[in-house]
Design a protein around this motif. Structure first.
Motif, PDB file in Angstrom:
ATOM      1  N   MET A 291       0.888  -1.303   0.109  1.00 25.59           N
ATOM      2  CA  MET A 291      -0.004   0.108  -0.175  1.00 25.59           C
ATOM      3  C   MET A 291       0.864   1.341   0.137  1.00 25.59           C
ATOM      4  SD  MET A 291      -3.163  -0.762   2.329  1.00 25.59           S
ATOM      5  CE  MET A 291      -3.724   0.904   2.951  1.00 25.59           C
ATOM      6  N   ALA A 292       2.143   1.284   0.403  1.00 26.58           N
ATOM      7  CA  ALA A 292       2.800   2.253   0.524  1.00 26.58           C
ATOM      8  C   ALA A 292       3.199   2.983  -1.046  1.00 26.58           C
ATOM      9  CB  ALA A 292       4.447   2.110   1.216  1.00 26.58           C
ATOM     10  N   ARG A 293       3.037   1.987  -2.124  1.00 23.24           N
ATOM     11  CA  ARG A 293       3.242   2.476  -3.270  1.00 23.24           C
ATOM     12  C   ARG A 293       2.198   2.482  -4.099  1.00 23.24           C
ATOM     13  NH1 ARG A 293       6.176  -2.371  -2.405  1.00 23.24           N
ATOM     14  NH2 ARG A 293       8.226  -2.344  -1.751  1.00 23.24           N
ATOM     15  N   VAL A 294       1.063   2.160  -3.615  1.00 22.23           N
ATOM     16  CA  VAL A 294      -0.260   1.895  -4.859  1.00 22.23           C
ATOM     17  C   VAL A 294      -0.739   3.390  -5.078  1.00 22.23           C
ATOM     18  CG1 VAL A 294      -1.862   2.021  -2.801  1.00 22.23           C
ATOM     19  CG2 VAL A 294      -2.553   0.821  -5.059  1.00 22.23           C
ATOM     20  N   ALA A 295      -0.706   4.323  -4.181  1.00 22.50           N
ATOM     21  CA  ALA A 295      -1.182   5.727  -4.869  1.00 22.50           C
ATOM     22  C   ALA A 295      -0.195   6.301  -6.010  1.00 22.50           C
ATOM     23  CB  ALA A 295      -1.138   6.663  -3.688  1.00 22.50           C
ATOM     24  N   GLU A 296       1.339   6.227  -5.817  1.00 24.09           N
ATOM     25  CA  GLU A 296       2.144   6.723  -6.843  1.00 24.09           C
ATOM     26  C   GLU A 296       1.742   5.800  -7.909  1.00 24.09           C
ATOM     27  OE1 GLU A 296       4.390   8.767  -8.932  1.00 24.09           O
ATOM     28  OE2 GLU A 296       3.840   9.415  -7.129  1.00 24.09           O
ATOM     29  N   GLN A 297       1.766   4.597  -7.698  1.00 21.85           N
ATOM     30  CA  GLN A 297       1.626   3.631  -8.989  1.00 21.85           C
ATOM     31  C   GLN A 297       0.374   4.151  -9.884  1.00 21.85           C
ATOM     32  OE1 GLN A 297       1.927  -0.072  -7.124  1.00 21.85           O
ATOM     33  NE2 GLN A 297       4.008  -0.180  -7.503  1.00 21.85           N
ATOM     34  N   THR A 298      -0.706   4.444  -9.135  1.00 16.96           N
ATOM     35  CA  THR A 298      -1.838   4.518  -9.744  1.00 16.96           C
ATOM     36  C   THR A 298      -1.868   5.857 -10.685  1.00 16.96           C
ATOM     37  OG1 THR A 298      -3.261   3.539  -8.006  1.00 16.96           O
ATOM     38  CG2 THR A 298      -4.416   5.241  -9.424  1.00 16.96           C
ATOM     39  N   ARG A 300       0.874   7.178 -12.065  1.00 13.40           N
ATOM     40  CA  ARG A 300       1.837   6.700 -12.943  1.00 13.40           C
ATOM     41  C   ARG A 300       1.100   6.139 -14.045  1.00 13.40           C
ATOM     42  NH1 ARG A 300       7.261   6.838 -13.343  1.00 13.40           N
ATOM     43  NH2 ARG A 300       8.210   5.698 -15.209  1.00 13.40           N
ATOM     44  N   ARG A 301       0.059   5.037 -13.667  1.00 11.12           N
ATOM     45  CA  ARG A 301      -0.523   4.434 -14.751  1.00 11.12           C
ATOM     46  C   ARG A 301      -1.678   5.246 -15.502  1.00 11.12           C
ATOM     47  NH1 ARG A 301      -1.146   0.618 -10.428  1.00 11.12           N
ATOM     48  NH2 ARG A 301      -0.004  -1.166 -10.739  1.00 11.12           N
ATOM     49  N   ASN A 302      -2.248   6.449 -14.520  1.00 10.13           N
ATOM     50  CA  ASN A 302      -2.995   7.234 -15.337  1.00 10.13           C
ATOM     51  C   ASN A 302      -2.386   8.186 -16.396  1.00 10.13           C
ATOM     52  OD1 ASN A 302      -6.098   7.583 -14.352  1.00 10.13           O
ATOM     53  ND2 ASN A 302      -4.861   6.529 -12.784  1.00 10.13           N
ATOM     54  N   GLU A 303      -1.234   8.564 -16.041  1.00  7.80           N
ATOM     55  CA  GLU A 303      -0.241   9.623 -16.853  1.00  7.80           C
ATOM     56  C   GLU A 303       0.010   8.786 -18.108  1.00  7.80           C
ATOM     57  OE1 GLU A 303       2.951  10.660 -14.152  1.00  7.80           O
ATOM     58  OE2 GLU A 303       1.682  12.230 -13.133  1.00  7.80           O
ATOM     59  N   ASN A 304       0.677   7.468 -18.118  1.00  8.33           N
ATOM     60  CA  ASN A 304       0.821   6.725 -19.257  1.00  8.33           C
ATOM     61  C   ASN A 304      -0.224   6.402 -20.177  1.00  8.33           C
ATOM     62  OD1 ASN A 304       3.857   6.887 -19.153  1.00  8.33           O
ATOM     63  ND2 ASN A 304       3.800   5.164 -17.635  1.00  8.33           N
ATOM     64  N   TYR A 332      -6.659   1.613 -14.059  1.00 10.04           N
ATOM     65  CA  TYR A 332      -5.875   1.036 -15.231  1.00 10.04           C
ATOM     66  C   TYR A 332      -5.289  -0.447 -14.819  1.00 10.04           C
ATOM     67  CZ  TYR A 332      -6.812   4.681 -18.071  1.00 10.04           C
ATOM     68  OH  TYR A 332      -7.499   5.660 -19.238  1.00 10.04           O
ATOM     69  N   HIS A 333      -5.925  -1.220 -14.309  1.00 12.93           N
ATOM     70  CA  HIS A 333      -5.587  -2.448 -14.167  1.00 12.93           C
ATOM     71  C   HIS A 333      -5.256  -3.062 -15.395  1.00 12.93           C
ATOM     72  CE1 HIS A 333      -4.919  -6.756 -12.691  1.00 12.93           C
ATOM     73  NE2 HIS A 333      -5.772  -7.030 -13.435  1.00 12.93           N
ATOM     74  N   LEU A 334      -6.108  -2.673 -16.487  1.00  9.70           N
ATOM     75  CA  LEU A 334      -5.791  -3.045 -17.869  1.00  9.70           C
ATOM     76  C   LEU A 334      -6.141  -1.571 -18.594  1.00  9.70           C
ATOM     77  CD1 LEU A 334      -8.539  -6.030 -17.953  1.00  9.70           C
ATOM     78  CD2 LEU A 334      -5.943  -6.397 -17.989  1.00  9.70           C
ATOM     79  N   TYR A 335      -5.179  -1.847 -19.805  1.00  2.71           N
ATOM     80  CA  TYR A 335      -5.342  -0.644 -20.608  1.00  2.71           C
ATOM     81  C   TYR A 335      -6.319  -1.406 -21.890  1.00  2.71           C
ATOM     82  CZ  TYR A 335      -4.804   3.056 -23.939  1.00  2.71           C
ATOM     83  OH  TYR A 335      -5.101   3.993 -24.926  1.00  2.71           O
TER      84      TYR A 335
END
Length: 449
Positions: A291-298, A300-304, A332-335
């Motif tokens: 969970m410490a990474r999930v917000a930042e990963q989300t 990044r996925r949205n930006e990409n 964005y679990h899936l694109y």
């Protein structure tokens, strides 16, 4: 001799150096790649490197697991780690209550169990989803009623739910497929007007938002999965979110053999049926670390994903899945995007997927026609269902479950890229677009391969 460099030479030099200009021009890698042959025709791969692997972890996960190991308290009964996770995930979602369970399937099964769904009841679900959404309904001997897909969004078509409601409809269960919200405003409006609870299957939608609020907090309850591929991962595991205190207590009792509290007893608990679907302390510890990474990963996925959609907008025949107006963030679990073979010189989807994979871009066709699969249609001959509903009702059930838009999406158009790919770089996104651009340009030749 004076060394002059005209604009074309300047751009070419920058391209060779791996530099991209962003003054309203397409990225130069695409311009260069458009002149290269596809890998299947002997050209270089558009994406020669590797996408980020999954799962991601460091010493924090190792320490979390060892701490549980050494505590000698490995199950949630008597432990503190799962309770800590539930509190932190509840706060992350903005929900009033959270319950950790053994899987996303367990989350849905617990919710339906707490609602006492059973024989004679109907549950509305989409056909474009993982089989677990169907399984939890039939495990309760209820009838799953399929509502067709909105082909533009890949989500359940909220405008078709009303016509599927009958006096036997006890739950409307939309799925936020791929991590993008279904049309919650319309779905919740139908649920309120018909007095039918809405259960959000948010198993792929960690931190997705509808109008600035996390999905899984709008309906009576939300279900999340922490299976190995998911954006928040503990190999297996799940959670239930709800804002209803009494419903939260009922779910806890159902997942803990009918018993409340933080221990087991020798005497039966409350209610008439329950099971054991508890999350372990090991899983809770992994989730806290992840969970410490999930917000930042989300983020990044949205930006990409936004950047990739912009690049795809320049390629005829490629249409990213529509996001409804209420969507303020996708998980964005899936694109997901649609492929139109008419714009690709008759190249069919299977050939497109083969060509894209050859470019170093992993991809898949996604979900199929669940409502037509033998695993599902065979329910009409299930001896228990025939005993409960009768042959006539089960034959009518087969006829009700026609989903023509989903047939087109799943058999001809749908294409998936996985969430870990969206954790890559901007260059990765450009190379994905390069690959598709090459395939588009050489589609007629590829159709003959």
């Amino acid at each position: 001799m004076e060394n002059k460099l005209d604009r074309r030479d300047f751009i070419s030099a920058l391209s060779l150096a791996g530099v991209s200009l962003a003054m309203g021009m397409p990225h130069l890698a695409t311009a260069t790649a458009a002149n290269a042959k596809p890998a299947l025709l002997g050209g270089p791969k558009a994406h020669p490197g590797a996408f980020p692997s999954w799962p991601l972890f460091d010493q924090s996960e190792e320490k979390a697991l060892l701490d549980v190991l050494r505590s000698k308290v490995w199950g949630r009964l008597g432990g503190k780690v799962v309770a800590t996770f539930e509190k932190e995930y509840q706060q992350l979602l903005g929900a009033k209550h959270c319950l950790g369970v053994s899987s996303g399937t367990s989350a849905l099964y617990t919710i339906l169990g707490a609602l006492e769904i059973g024989p004679g009841d109907e549950v509305i679900i989409p056909p474009y989803t993982f089989i677990a959404t169907y399984n939890v309904v039939v495990l309760n001997y209820a009838l799953p009623v399929f509502v067709d897909t909105d082909i533009e969004s890949f989500q359940i078509d909220a405008n078709k739910i009303e016509n599927a409601v009958t006096p036997q409809t006890k739950v409307i269960m939309p799925v936020h497929v791929g991590g993008s919200p279904a049309n919650l405003d319309k779905i919740l409006e139908v649920g309120r007007r018909r007095n039918i609870p809405v259960v959000e299957d948010a198993c792929q939608a960690h931190l997705a938002e509808w109008k600035g609020r996390k999905v899984g907090t709008y309906g009576l309850a939300g279900a999340f999965s922490f299976q190995a591929s998911k954006n928040l991962n503990s190999a297996e595991g799940g959670a239930i979110s709800t804002n209803d205190e009494q419903f939260a207590r009922t779910c806890y009792s159902f997942h803990n053999q009918g018993q409340g509290g933080n221990a087991t007893a020798y005497n039966p608990g409350s209610g008439t049926r329950a099971t054991n679907l508890r999350l372990t302390e090991f899983q809770g510890a992994l989730l806290l670390a992840q969970m410490a990474r999930v917000a930042e990963q989300t983020k990044r996925r949205n930006e990409n994903a936004t950047y990739l959609s912009k690049l795809f907008s320049e390629i005829p025949g490629i249409k990213p899945a529509k996001l409804y107006d209420g969507t303020t963030s996708s998980a964005y679990h899936l694109y997901m995007f649609r492929f139109d073979k008419k714009q690709f010189g008759g190249l069919d989807r299977a050939q497109f997927l083969k060509a894209l994979s050859a470019e170093g871009v992993p991809c898949s066709a996604g979900y199929g026609q669940m409502n037509k699969d033998a695993y599902v249609t065979g329910l009409a001959q299930n001896k228990h269902y025939l005993r409960i509903y009768g042959e006539k009702t089960m034959q009518q059930w087969l006829e009700r479950n026609q989903c023509p838009q989903n047939d087109i999406l799943s058999s001809e158009q749908g294409v998936w890229l996985t969430q870990n790919m969206l954790l890559g770089s901007k260059t990765d996104m450009e190379q994905i677009a390069d690959a598709v651009q090459k395939i588009h340009k050489y589609s007629r030749e590829l159709a003959k391969v």
